[in-house]
Motif scaffolding. Structure first.
Motif, mmCIF file in Angstrom:
data_model
loop_
_atom_site.group_PDB
_atom_site.id
_atom_site.type_symbol
_atom_site.label_atom_id
_atom_site.label_comp_id
_atom_site.label_asym_id
_atom_site.label_seq_id
_atom_site.Cartn_x
_atom_site.Cartn_y
_atom_site.Cartn_z
ATOM 1 N N TYR A 270 0.855 -1.188 0.000
ATOM 2 C CA TYR A 270 0.000 0.000 0.000
ATOM 3 C C TYR A 270 0.893 1.240 0.000
ATOM 4 O O TYR A 270 1.950 1.265 0.645
ATOM 5 N N TRP A 271 0.451 2.291 -0.701
ATOM 6 C CA TRP A 271 1.175 3.547 -0.688
ATOM 7 C C TRP A 271 0.216 4.671 -1.091
ATOM 8 O O TRP A 271 -0.915 4.429 -1.487
ATOM 9 N N GLY A 272 0.723 5.908 -0.984
ATOM 10 C CA GLY A 272 -0.092 7.048 -1.370
ATOM 11 C C GLY A 272 -0.741 7.753 -0.198
ATOM 12 O O GLY A 272 -1.722 8.460 -0.378
ATOM 13 N N CYS A 273 -0.209 7.593 1.017
ATOM 14 C CA CYS A 273 -0.757 8.289 2.182
ATOM 15 C C CYS A 273 -0.063 9.643 2.316
ATOM 16 O O CYS A 273 1.168 9.730 2.321
ATOM 17 N N ALA A 274 -0.862 10.710 2.428
ATOM 18 C CA ALA A 274 -0.286 12.053 2.495
ATOM 19 C C ALA A 274 0.479 12.285 3.791
ATOM 20 O O ALA A 274 1.494 12.987 3.798
ATOM 21 N N ASP A 275 0.003 11.703 4.898
ATOM 22 C CA ASP A 275 0.623 11.972 6.194
ATOM 23 C C ASP A 275 0.562 10.712 7.058
ATOM 24 O O ASP A 275 -0.302 10.584 7.932
ATOM 25 N N PRO A 276 1.471 9.748 6.822
ATOM 26 C CA PRO A 276 1.441 8.532 7.639
ATOM 27 C C PRO A 276 1.808 8.836 9.091
ATOM 28 O O PRO A 276 2.803 9.517 9.362
ATOM 29 N N LYS A 277 0.993 8.338 10.025
ATOM 30 C CA LYS A 277 1.195 8.641 11.443
ATOM 31 C C LYS A 277 2.126 7.650 12.132
ATOM 32 O O LYS A 277 2.717 7.962 13.160
ATOM 33 N N ASP A 278 2.214 6.453 11.592
ATOM 34 C CA ASP A 278 3.037 5.445 12.255
ATOM 35 C C ASP A 278 4.097 4.932 11.288
ATOM 36 O O ASP A 278 4.100 5.252 10.108
ATOM 37 N N ARG A 279 4.999 4.137 11.832
ATOM 38 C CA ARG A 279 6.069 3.545 11.042
ATOM 39 C C ARG A 279 5.843 2.044 10.915
ATOM 40 O O ARG A 279 5.131 1.454 11.728
ATOM 41 N N PRO A 280 6.464 1.414 9.906
ATOM 42 C CA PRO A 280 6.355 -0.052 9.826
ATOM 43 C C PRO A 280 6.964 -0.694 11.063
ATOM 44 O O PRO A 280 7.842 -0.117 11.718
ATOM 45 N N PRO A 281 6.502 -1.871 11.436
ATOM 46 C CA PRO A 281 7.067 -2.533 12.619
ATOM 47 C C PRO A 281 8.543 -2.843 12.438
ATOM 48 O O PRO A 281 9.037 -2.997 11.320
#
Length: 707
Positions: free
Chosen positions: A128-139
């Motif tokens: 998945y991609w295309g988030c303007a402002d991701p709030k978290d990081r991958p584990p």
């Protein structure tokens, strides 16, 4: 944000009234629903993980053996929706939860290369991609496979032969040029870009079959260092030979367990010739070393990316591409790319824009790119089932700088035909020079003329420095022996000189070429007038030298040899740069000797000629300098010195460009010494071996009658 499947459900309506109202509403909305269904993407799997992410694609893992790691790799077409740093890319596992992911690179083009955690190799994953402002990081995640090479620029290379030098080199090499997945530790050139001064750091895992004591070593063209388990620094190598690093202090002993062992290998490259680096291993009780090759490294499980879906609106047209064949022809990088549309209906019409001014149709096909560049390829799919959709993906002309596929037997003709087709379809301005160099290497006059025809036809559409460069290149090719065409050369020079919006440096190059051409055609007055309008500040070092040579030629032809010699003296000491600059400076020195001879100052000519011979004792211009020195010596009555110089020059270059003049002067010097037989032998050789030369015509003329 909770996934849609976790949202609370609304209570069901009860009673016949509600049911009848729903049926009526459905009948009213049926036409609009059908129209919307044409635009909406077909359902392709489970519910969307998180609606804040706008794009996704399925990742299908290839079957793997029992030794496969829990690391998978994939290349995803992002359609320009991924951030440049890749921070908004997530990989979701079969349970709907994100897994660890490492984005190696974004680009060149709208392509991302990634590694991700794959504990269940038979399950379905999705990117998945295309988030303007991701709030978290991958584990958090520690990969257990894949050999990743990170290339950093090394702005100030210095010798690396101590631990302190390694620390300083790694500290100064800060700008990351690229991160690529490699099958092994071996690169003939920079694996991530064109620079020739860099630090390449490989981090990965290699397998050993059984536990025990092992010895490791490196073999590299420049300094290298190997770290095992991130703690040991076992060896150094700056050795050139394949076996030199395996002796004595350039190896180390380490205890290894059976299975995969992490390794870090750092290679320092300070320019020069293409570099090479390998890692070798042997068990302590084995006599021979073995290079760690493809099968020894722990590679990730490959994952195939499916068609891209979007959260709202029609899915974009998608396509895949791969390099089929590539080669370096005369310094021109050529690549044949296979492109294939993905997920298009049977009745669809596919139209391609290959990003280089050319296009095509069809769901699949091949295209030849000329030169190293990133190409913005566009696919347009038109279908009666759904509206047309554009899929935009940047396809590089295979940004692989190493291991170019060499020509197969007979494939030169195939590349020449492919380039002729490209020229006939219309080359991009930046491709003309590369195509001409390839044509010169392939010996294809037809290709030169095809490129020229395309460039001349689009002359009005070329502007600025591009126009100047294209037509100066064409003028040079139409001055070559194989493709000589004076009319085409004059036309190309005229087009280069009539570029009103050219930058000063480009305009100066065009004017200099026109002046040189005028002098060569015997119009010294026009050449000098053009040279007088040039500003030295607009010329580079090579341009200054060429302008001085052209001015000296014009002055010599107008009977002003002293002025020519003074002009040349000002550029004699400007050749301290590269090989071309040194040769140009030496050519200017020879020209100065000619000017002093024409001026009748034999003493100055002798001094200048001796400086020439001292400056390049074994260069190919030495014979010409010796002939000029002999000519000057004859003029001051030193016939014996002239004979020795000329005999040596003829022996060194029996069929060189200066040999006819040397034989003519040799006949004169031997006659001056009273050796009539030797003089006649030199004249006979001149008439026999060089009958086409002006010197042969001169000795064939009857001697002038005595006064």
């Amino acid at each position: 944000m909770r996934p849609p499947s976790a949202l609370p459900r609304a209570p069901r309506p009860r009673g016949r009234a509600c049911a009848g109202a729903l049926v009526a509403l459905a009948l009213l909305l049926a036409p609009r629903a059908a129209a919307v269904a044409q635009d909406a993407p077909a359902p392709a799997g489970p519910a969307w993980w998180d609606r804040a992410w706008t794009h996704r694609c399925a990742l299908t893992l290839s079957p793997a053996g029992p030794l496969a790691p829990h690391t998978a790799s994939a290349t995803v077409s992002t359609h320009g929706a991924l951030r440049k740093d890749g921070a908004d890319l997530r990989v979701v596992g079969p349970d709907g939860r994100p897994v660890g992911v490492e984005v190696l690179s974004v680009g060149p083009g709208d392509v991302a290369t990634l590694l991700f955690e794959a504990r269940d190799l038979g399950a379905r994953y999705a990117a998945y991609w295309g988030c303007a402002d991701p709030k978290d990081r991958p584990p958090a995640w520690t990969r257990d496979g894949g050999l990743v090479c990170e290339v950093r620029r090394w702005p100030h290379p210095f010798p690396v032969d101590t631990p302190e030098g390694v620390a300083l080199a790694e500290k100064t090499a800060t700008d990351v040029e690229g991160r690529v997945l490699r099958p092994k530790v071996f690169d003939g050139q920079n694996p991530a870009g064109p620079s020739r001064t860099y630090v390449a750091t490989y981090r990965g895992f290699f397998r050993v079959p059984t536990a025990g004591e092992y010895e490791l070593c490196t073999v590299s063209s420049d300094a290298s260092i190997l770290r095992v388990r991130e703690a040991e620094v076992p060896l150094w190598s700056r050795m050139r030979g394949p076996h030199a690093a395996q002796r004595g202090r350039f190896r180390t002993r380490v205890a290894l367990e059976a299975g995969a062992t992490p390794l870090e290998y750092v290679h320092f490259v300070a320019g020069g010739q293409p570099q090479a680096a390998v890692v070798a291993i042997r068990k302590t009780d084995e006599p021979r070393w073995r290079v760690l090759w493809d099968a020894d490294w722990v590679q990730p499980v490959p994952a195939e990316a499916g068609p891209v879906e979007v959260a709202t609106g029609p899915a974009p047209a998608d396509f895949r591409w791969r390099s089929v064949e590539h080669a370096d022809v005369g310094g021109a990088y050529l690549v044949r790319v296979r492109l294939e549309a993905v997920g298009v209906p049977r009745d669809a019409t596919c139209t391609w824009d290959f990003g280089d001014g050319r296009g095509g149709t069809g769901a699949a096909g091949e295209h030849v790119y000329v030169g190293r560049a990133v190409r913005p390829v566009r696919l347009r799919v038109t279908s009666s089932r759904r509206p047309a959709s554009d899929g935009v993906q940047r396809v590089a002309s295979e940004p692989v700088w190493t291991q170019l596929v060499p020509f197969a037997q007979g494939s030169e003709r195939a590349w020449s035909a492919a380039l002729e087709e490209a020229a006939a379809a219309g080359l991009a301005p930046g491709e003309v020079d590369a195509a001409l160099r390839a044509a010169d290497t392939l010996g294809s006059d037809a290709l030169v003329r095809a490129v020229a025809k395309d460039a001349f036809a689009r002359a009005d559409g070329l502007h600025g420095a591009t126009r100047v460069d294209v037509f100066l290149t064409l003028a040079a090719f139409f001055d070559a022996p194989a493709t000589r065409d004076p009319d085409a050369r004059l036309r190309a020079l005229a087009l280069a000189a009539t570029t009103p919006d050219a930058p000063p440096a480009a305009a100066a190059r065009a004017a200099l070429a026109a002046a040189q051409d005028a002098v060569e055609r015997g119009d010294a007055t026009a050449g000098l007038a053009t040279l007088d309008r040039l500003r030295p500040a607009d010329l580079d070092e090579d341009g200054v030298r060429r302008a001085a040579l052209a001015r000296a030629d014009a002055l010599l032809s107008t009977g002003r040899p002293e002025e020519a010699a003074r002009v040349l003296e000002r550029v004699l000491d400007r050749g301290d740069g590269d090989a071309r600059a040194r040769e140009a400076s030496r050519r200017a020195r020879l020209h100065a000797v000619e000017a002093w001879l024409a001026a009748g100052d034999a003493g100055a000519a002798i001094e200048a000629a001796r400086a020439v011979l001292a400056d390049f004792p074994r260069e190919r211009l030495r014979a010409e300098g010796a002939v000029l020195l002999a000519d000057a010596s004859l003029r001051v009555g030193e016939a014996r010195r002239a004979t020795v110089l000329l005999e040596r020059a003829v022996a060194v270059e029996p069929d060189g460009a200066a040999t006819p003049r040397a034989l003519l002067l040799l006949a004169r010097s031997r006659a001056a010494e009273g050796d009539a037989a030797g003089a006649e032998a030199a004249r006979a050789r001149l008439r026999t071996e060089f009958p086409w030369s002006p010197e042969a015509a001169e000795v064939a003329r009857p001697p002038a009658p005595p006064r």
